[in-house]
Design a protein around this motif. Structure first.
Motif, short mmCIF file in Angstrom:
data_model
loop_
_atom_site.label_atom_id
_atom_site.label_comp_id
_atom_site.label_asym_id
_atom_site.label_seq_id
_atom_site.Cartn_x
_atom_site.Cartn_y
_atom_site.Cartn_z
N LEU A 186 -23.01 -57.56 38.93
CA LEU A 186 -23.11 -57.10 40.30
C LEU A 186 -21.98 -57.27 40.89
O LEU A 186 -22.01 -57.37 42.34
N GLU A 187 -20.83 -57.45 40.24
CA GLU A 187 -19.84 -57.72 40.90
C GLU A 187 -19.45 -59.05 41.95
O GLU A 187 -18.98 -58.83 42.95
N ILE A 188 -20.23 -59.91 41.44
CA ILE A 188 -20.24 -61.34 42.20
C ILE A 188 -19.59 -62.05 41.24
O ILE A 188 -19.79 -62.49 40.27
N ARG A 189 -18.56 -62.73 41.97
CA ARG A 189 -17.81 -63.83 41.38
C ARG A 189 -18.06 -65.33 41.74
O ARG A 189 -18.06 -65.54 42.86
N VAL A 190 -18.39 -66.12 41.19
CA VAL A 190 -18.65 -67.42 41.07
C VAL A 190 -17.83 -68.32 40.74
O VAL A 190 -17.21 -68.32 39.48
N PRO A 191 -17.14 -69.37 41.49
CA PRO A 191 -16.09 -70.15 41.00
C PRO A 191 -16.59 -71.12 39.89
O PRO A 191 -17.83 -71.51 39.92
N ASP A 192 -15.85 -71.19 38.87
CA ASP A 192 -16.07 -72.06 37.86
C ASP A 192 -16.69 -73.61 38.13
O ASP A 192 -17.10 -74.11 37.44
N THR A 193 -16.08 -73.76 39.35
CA THR A 193 -16.39 -75.14 39.73
C THR A 193 -17.96 -75.46 40.27
O THR A 193 -18.57 -76.61 40.59
N GLN A 213 -33.07 -57.01 37.92
CA GLN A 213 -34.06 -57.64 39.01
C GLN A 213 -33.17 -58.32 40.19
O GLN A 213 -33.64 -58.13 41.35
N LEU A 214 -32.13 -58.95 39.69
CA LEU A 214 -31.23 -59.42 40.70
C LEU A 214 -30.78 -58.42 41.78
O LEU A 214 -30.68 -58.54 43.01
N ARG A 215 -30.44 -57.23 41.04
CA ARG A 215 -30.01 -56.20 41.88
C ARG A 215 -30.96 -55.54 43.00
O ARG A 215 -30.69 -55.28 44.14
N GLU A 216 -32.17 -55.56 42.23
CA GLU A 216 -33.31 -54.89 42.98
C GLU A 216 -33.44 -55.82 44.38
O GLU A 216 -34.17 -55.53 45.20
N HIS A 217 -33.18 -57.11 44.12
CA HIS A 217 -33.37 -58.08 45.51
C HIS A 217 -32.17 -58.04 46.27
O HIS A 217 -32.00 -58.62 47.14
N GLY A 218 -31.24 -57.23 46.29
CA GLY A 218 -30.32 -56.86 47.12
C GLY A 218 -28.93 -57.73 46.91
O GLY A 218 -28.08 -57.78 47.61
N LEU A 219 -28.85 -58.33 45.64
CA LEU A 219 -27.52 -59.27 45.57
C LEU A 219 -26.46 -58.23 45.03
O LEU A 219 -26.19 -57.95 43.96
N ARG A 220 -25.63 -57.62 46.19
CA ARG A 220 -24.61 -56.96 45.78
C ARG A 220 -23.17 -57.49 46.39
O ARG A 220 -22.16 -56.85 46.09
N ILE A 221 -23.35 -58.42 47.09
CA ILE A 221 -22.02 -58.75 47.73
C ILE A 221 -21.25 -59.86 46.84
O ILE A 221 -21.57 -60.84 46.50
N GLY A 222 -20.01 -59.40 46.74
CA GLY A 222 -19.16 -60.45 45.98
C GLY A 222 -18.81 -61.79 46.68
O GLY A 222 -19.09 -61.77 47.95
N CYS A 223 -18.46 -62.58 45.99
CA CYS A 223 -18.01 -64.07 46.57
C CYS A 223 -17.08 -64.64 45.83
O CYS A 223 -16.61 -64.25 44.93
#
Length: 447
Positions: free
Chosen positions: A415-422, A437-447
């Protein structure tokens, strides 16, 4: 059962020693011992004794066999399998069966293994992850998917209490069916039933093969029939990565009109402790890793791959009709030479330093040769298999939590979401079973 009845039945099977300390027992101990004697399966004990006399009775793994063919549908074929599996799920034709009779002692945990806290952040239990996946499937397909949980005498009460204290993890209580697997006595090399106290027969679970008899005895088969179940997804409690009732797997099983289907994955190495599905004399069967020679485990194909590349993590689908038929058959019995604390003839507790008795089990894979049609389905290990078996090292809580994190990070990366390894990640299966299903919940914003 009365004392006289117990005395007569034990004497008729040359097991009169079970009552030798009767005069030393109080009333409650006497009642408990009579209850144990009443449910002893002497027909199976007779088979155990015969097995002891002929320890070579099982098929030798040295007889010729070949690795079973493995299916890995892709493209349009995979889409067809998924569609067929989703159709069966929507129609309420699929049940989920969890084998959860073990304790968490190897993990240093005092309680049912399924209650072991494995969530990387929440420390939610193995049971939590499995139940929330069943809930997620039920929500996704708009049906009530029944969840059958096989416990053992040693953990049944604690397992039920864990579900109760967690409000059944959001599942309707009427859709969770607990049932207890059978217990068998251990025998001395001479075939005598072992007492672990003067008033108690040493008993151990009859193995995952005992699932069939337990389903029949508990009324679970009747419950499945009343619900119109056609296929049963089977798995073990120690793997929180399992894709429960995976539509592609269910669909391929249906399309092939299979009696039994098994998921298999590539082994870490030739010596990994996993059984392998093979063909021998025109039939499928499972060969346990303990039955393989070093040469068989290490043999290499011309392309450099392992000859026995795929192992079975005990993830299966059964047709209801096949499993019900097999429950009426006598299954093979396997023995294991073990150290068992026991009471001597003088009433003294003996704690052996070497194996002194035999435990007996039935294995679910022994019904494989009876399947008219069988499917082996390859899956990607990193996505679906990371069991909690050992306190440290491979297959430990640390490696399982690591693999769960990697799986969820992969979803987010899709979903092009980056989460820091920490940062740690944990996703509730009832919220999302996959990246889609994550995409269907609207999780599209990178971080």
């Amino acid at each position: 059962m009365t004392y006289e009845q117990a005395k007569n039945v034990l004497a008729s099977h040359d097991q009169a020693h079970v009552l030798q300390f009767w005069g030393q027992l109080n009333d409650s101990q006497k009642e408990a011992l009579l209850r144990q004697i009443e449910v002893l399966d002497f027909s199976s004990i007779t088979r155990m004794q015969a097995l002891l006399k002929n320890a070579q009775s099982k098929v030798s793994s040295s007889s010729p066999f070949e690795p079973a063919p493995v299916e890995n549908p892709t493209g349009a074929e995979l889409e067809t399998c998924v569609a067929e599996g989703e159709k069966l799920l929507k129609e309420g034709k699929v049940a989920v069966l969890l084998v959860a009779g073990g304790q968490g002692s190897r993990l240093g945990y005092d309680g049912p293994k399924g209650a072991y806290p494995i969530g990387p952040i929440t420390h939610n239990s193995l049971f939590w992850f499995h139940a929330r996946k069943v809930l997620g499937l039920s929500q996704t397909y708009g049906v009530h998917i029944p969840f059958y949980v096989m416990t053992s005498e040693s953990n049944d009460a604690a397992t039920r209490a864990h579900f109760e204290s967690n409000d059944y993890f959001g599942l309707p209580r009427e859709d969770v069916f607990f049932f207890i697997q059978g217990m068998w006595p251990a025998l001395t090399p001479a075939g005598k039933i072992i007492l672990d106290t003067p008033g108690h027969i040493f008993m151990s679970p009859d193995g995952h093969g005992g699932t069939l008899m337990a389903l029949n005895r508990s009324g679970a088969f009747d419950d499945m029939e009343n619900r119109g179940i056609r296929h049963i997804f089977f798995f073990q409690v120690d793997n929180p990565m399992v894709e429960i009732a995976d539509p592609a797997f269910i669909g391929l099983h249906e399309i092939r009109n299979a009696d039994m289907s098994l998921k298999v994955c590539r082994k870490r190495d030739g010596h990994e402790g996993m059984g392998v599905v093979v063909t021998r004399n025109g039939h499928y069967e499972m060969v346990e890793y303990s039955e393989l020679t070093d040469e068989q485990m290490e043999r290499i194909n011309p392309d450099g791959s392992l000859w026995l590349a795929y192992g079975s993590p005990a993830i299966h689908v059964f047709s209801y009709d096949f499993l019900k038929t097999e429950a009426a058959r006598a299954m093979p019995i396997h023995l294991a030479h073990k150290k068992i604390a026991m009471i001597s003839e003088s009433g003294e507790l003996i704690k052996p330093e070497a194996p002194n008795g035999y435990k007996f089990e039935k294995f679910i894979f022994d019904i494989i040769p009876n399947a008219k049609r069988l499917v082996t389905f390859e899956f990607e290990r990193k996505n679906e298999f990371s069991p909690v078996k050992n306190a440290t090292g491979n297959d430990s809580p640390a490696t399982t939590q690591r693999d769960l994190q990697m799986k969820w990070r992969t979803w987010l990366e899709q979903l092009e979401i980056r989460v820091p390894d920490t940062l740690s990640i944990e996703i509730d299966p009832a919220y999302a079973l996959n990246a889609k299903q994550l995409r269907e919940h609207g999780l599209r914003i990178g971080c």
